[in-house]
Design a protein around this motif. Sequence first.
Motif, short mmCIF file in Angstrom:
data_model
loop_
_atom_site.label_atom_id
_atom_site.label_comp_id
_atom_site.label_asym_id
_atom_site.label_seq_id
_atom_site.Cartn_x
_atom_site.Cartn_y
_atom_site.Cartn_z
N TRP A 40 8.94 -2.53 2.05
CA TRP A 40 8.81 -2.84 0.93
C TRP A 40 9.94 -2.22 -0.81
O TRP A 40 10.00 -3.41 -1.17
CB TRP A 40 7.31 -2.05 0.28
N ALA A 203 5.14 -6.17 6.20
CA ALA A 203 3.94 -6.48 5.91
C ALA A 203 3.87 -6.13 7.43
O ALA A 203 2.96 -5.24 7.30
CB ALA A 203 2.99 -7.85 5.98
N ASP A 206 5.51 -2.00 7.48
CA ASP A 206 5.26 -0.69 6.78
C ASP A 206 4.30 -0.44 5.76
O ASP A 206 3.10 -0.04 4.92
CB ASP A 206 6.26 -1.01 4.91
N GLY A 207 2.84 -1.41 6.83
CA GLY A 207 1.97 -1.84 5.92
C GLY A 207 1.34 -2.29 4.48
O GLY A 207 1.99 -3.03 4.25
N SER A 208 1.35 -1.71 3.36
CA SER A 208 0.65 -1.81 2.39
C SER A 208 1.72 -0.85 1.55
O SER A 208 2.78 -0.09 1.50
CB SER A 208 -0.67 -0.50 2.35
N PRO A 209 2.30 -2.18 0.20
CA PRO A 209 2.99 -0.95 -1.02
C PRO A 209 2.02 -0.36 -1.72
O PRO A 209 3.48 0.10 -2.73
CB PRO A 209 3.03 -2.41 -1.51
N ALA A 210 1.37 0.20 -1.77
CA ALA A 210 0.67 0.41 -2.89
C ALA A 210 1.37 1.66 -3.10
O ALA A 210 1.50 2.11 -4.76
CB ALA A 210 -0.48 1.41 -2.39
N TRP A 213 3.72 1.64 -6.66
CA TRP A 213 3.38 1.42 -8.20
C TRP A 213 2.46 2.95 -8.17
O TRP A 213 2.15 3.47 -9.82
CB TRP A 213 2.12 0.44 -8.02
N HIS A 214 2.00 4.14 -6.82
CA HIS A 214 1.71 4.81 -7.53
C HIS A 214 1.79 6.79 -8.15
O HIS A 214 1.74 6.80 -8.11
CB HIS A 214 0.27 4.56 -6.74
#
Length: 300
Positions: A40, A203, A206-210, A213-214
Amino acid sequence: MTDLQARIVMLACLVTAGAALAVTILISRMASDAGAPMIWFLGAVLAGSGLAQLVLAQVLGQGQDMRPMLVFALGAGALLAGPTALGYLAVSHVGAGYISMTFAFPILLTWALARLIGLEGADRRRTLAVGLGLIGGLIIATSKLTQLPSDATLWLLAATAMPVVIAGGNIFRSRYWPKGARPLTLSGLTLLMGGLACVPVAALMDGSPAALWHEGALRHLLGVDIAVFVIQYIAFFQLQRLGGPVTLSLLGPVAALTGAAGALWIFAEPLPQGFLLAGLLVGTGVMLMLMRRRPAPEAA
């Protein structure tokens, strides 16, 4: 542009792109250490830098109809994203220094591939250069193998495969460069397509790219990496247009030296045993590759 001016521009692009490449490798190690979802992260860097270059092209009045370039950009983007993704995934296992050193070899492999498909003629000197470079690469790879835990062997092999894919990308871009395409627009579109190519892989892996941003540290690294990629690929595509695939590959040794030194300084990564011998072999190979063929004597 005169021949001298073109050579000065090529040299400037070579040093800029090579040093920027080394910086992106070091940033990838920092991002990995910070826990980034690496594919990601790469996809965001590629897409962000591609969009930035396309906007810059419009601002500078160099925008073009991108539809005739799409097929090329898809292929070139995949060939760019693939080895870069391998490097981003492997960097925490084999180190930024080793990833950097693998970039010394595409110049030799690019010539070998160009020779196989008929873009380069027979040349014993350059054949010797490829042989010396590959021996140097084997010395570094086998030395690094003895320093790594057994579960990192596959990552070492993946990182060692990077130069082959990079060399293939160099050949692809030179052979299929769209007629009339300007480097800035073509570079931006290629980076954007490379970023999009990362999405399904990211996807899945890595799953979520959250986290991108966090985490404030990752946001800062992402912004810096995008800026470096913009500089790198403006120089990169200009160098490809002016110098061709083999000249383009010369940025590899620049990245190798800069990146290995940076990894030693920033991360205290030790240089592999046999590094000096391998560096001598690779350096000799590169010098042989750069030597001009002597013109044939004129008939009396």
